[in-house]
Scaffold this active site. Sequence first.
Site, mmCIF file in Angstrom:
data_model
loop_
_atom_site.group_PDB
_atom_site.id
_atom_site.type_symbol
_atom_site.label_atom_id
_atom_site.label_comp_id
_atom_site.label_asym_id
_atom_site.label_seq_id
_atom_site.Cartn_x
_atom_site.Cartn_y
_atom_site.Cartn_z
ATOM 1 C CB CYS A 114 -30.419 -62.310 -6.768
ATOM 2 S SG CYS A 114 -31.689 -62.260 -8.053
ATOM 3 C CG HIS A 254 -29.469 -66.552 -6.549
ATOM 4 N ND1 HIS A 254 -30.790 -66.647 -6.164
ATOM 5 C CD2 HIS A 254 -29.462 -65.834 -7.707
ATOM 6 C CE1 HIS A 254 -31.542 -66.017 -7.043
ATOM 7 N NE2 HIS A 254 -30.761 -65.521 -7.983
ATOM 8 C CG ASN A 284 -34.365 -66.487 -9.691
ATOM 9 O OD1 ASN A 284 -34.355 -66.020 -8.561
ATOM 10 N ND2 ASN A 284 -33.559 -66.032 -10.646
#
Length: 327
Positions: A114, A254, A284
């Site tokens: 990520c 994020h 996501n």
Amino acid sequence: MSCSSRIAGFGHAVPDRCVGNDEIERQLDLEPGWIERRTGIRSRRWAADGDTLTGLAAEAGAMALDDAGVGRGEIALTLLATSTPDHLLPPSGPLLAHKLGLPNSGAIDLAGACSGFLYALTLADGFVRAQGRPVLVVAANILSRRINPVERGTAVLFADAAGAVVLVPSDNPGQGVIGTDLASDGGHYDLISIAAGGSSRPFGPNVAAAECLMTMLDGREMFSQAVQMMTDCAGRALARAGADAGEIDRFVPHQANGRISDAVCVGLRIDPQRAVRTIEDYGNSSAATIPLSLSLAHRQRPFAVGEKLLLTAAGAGLTGGACVMVV
């Protein structure tokens, strides 16, 4: 010649297929509204059978190049942050550069989960400063093909998307990355993982299909670790930039989970109104969420020269990071 860098172009791409929460809630026998209450997600994009990682990445990269007005022959380096390359070998970066028609570009993949985009952005900034030549940074994932559809922790969260930026030289030393912090914590290495497919457990006849899919060992612990790492990295990046949270014009975290973003805002004392949120409609997509969010925010309200941005992320590995940038 000494120079800094600046972002000259933004781009993004998402698959056509939009998957609403109701479809996943029915599949997992969850009550209506369960996913949005716990994650902030209302829908996400999933790739169709014919979609490829490099195809999605090339679409975002082309948009960023066009937005920057940079010729294909000027790009000296292409960095592709992804956890879902087209193949385990060879890397997908060279194929991406080929699809975009970049004749003079080196190209590599970065597997930073990520936080991969922030690692790639930091490397790109250093390259531009050292070489005075433009760099294309793309982050892209097709995580829908790595979700275990019966595991609630991953099936409700993950999505497919790509985002891209073009960094070019600038003679303004106050532009570009002015503060950065990168972190890792291998003590929590297995909180999110795909068990099989690497050299420790290669594919073979005794490997179950589920071992090739993503699993989240402990969702609550991952939540706690992500909040702490994103907050700590952002605080250190601000300190290295000689800035405080009140100076940030737009905060781009994020998009791991809506509640994680809210908690990081509280920890940093950043007004939630300054936070860019795309998780509601796009879910996501790991490393792709920050450049996707940057591109969408730029199209909604273009970044002004001198705007100060704070980016932060954390994910599997654990890996994390934060950057303070001046547009």
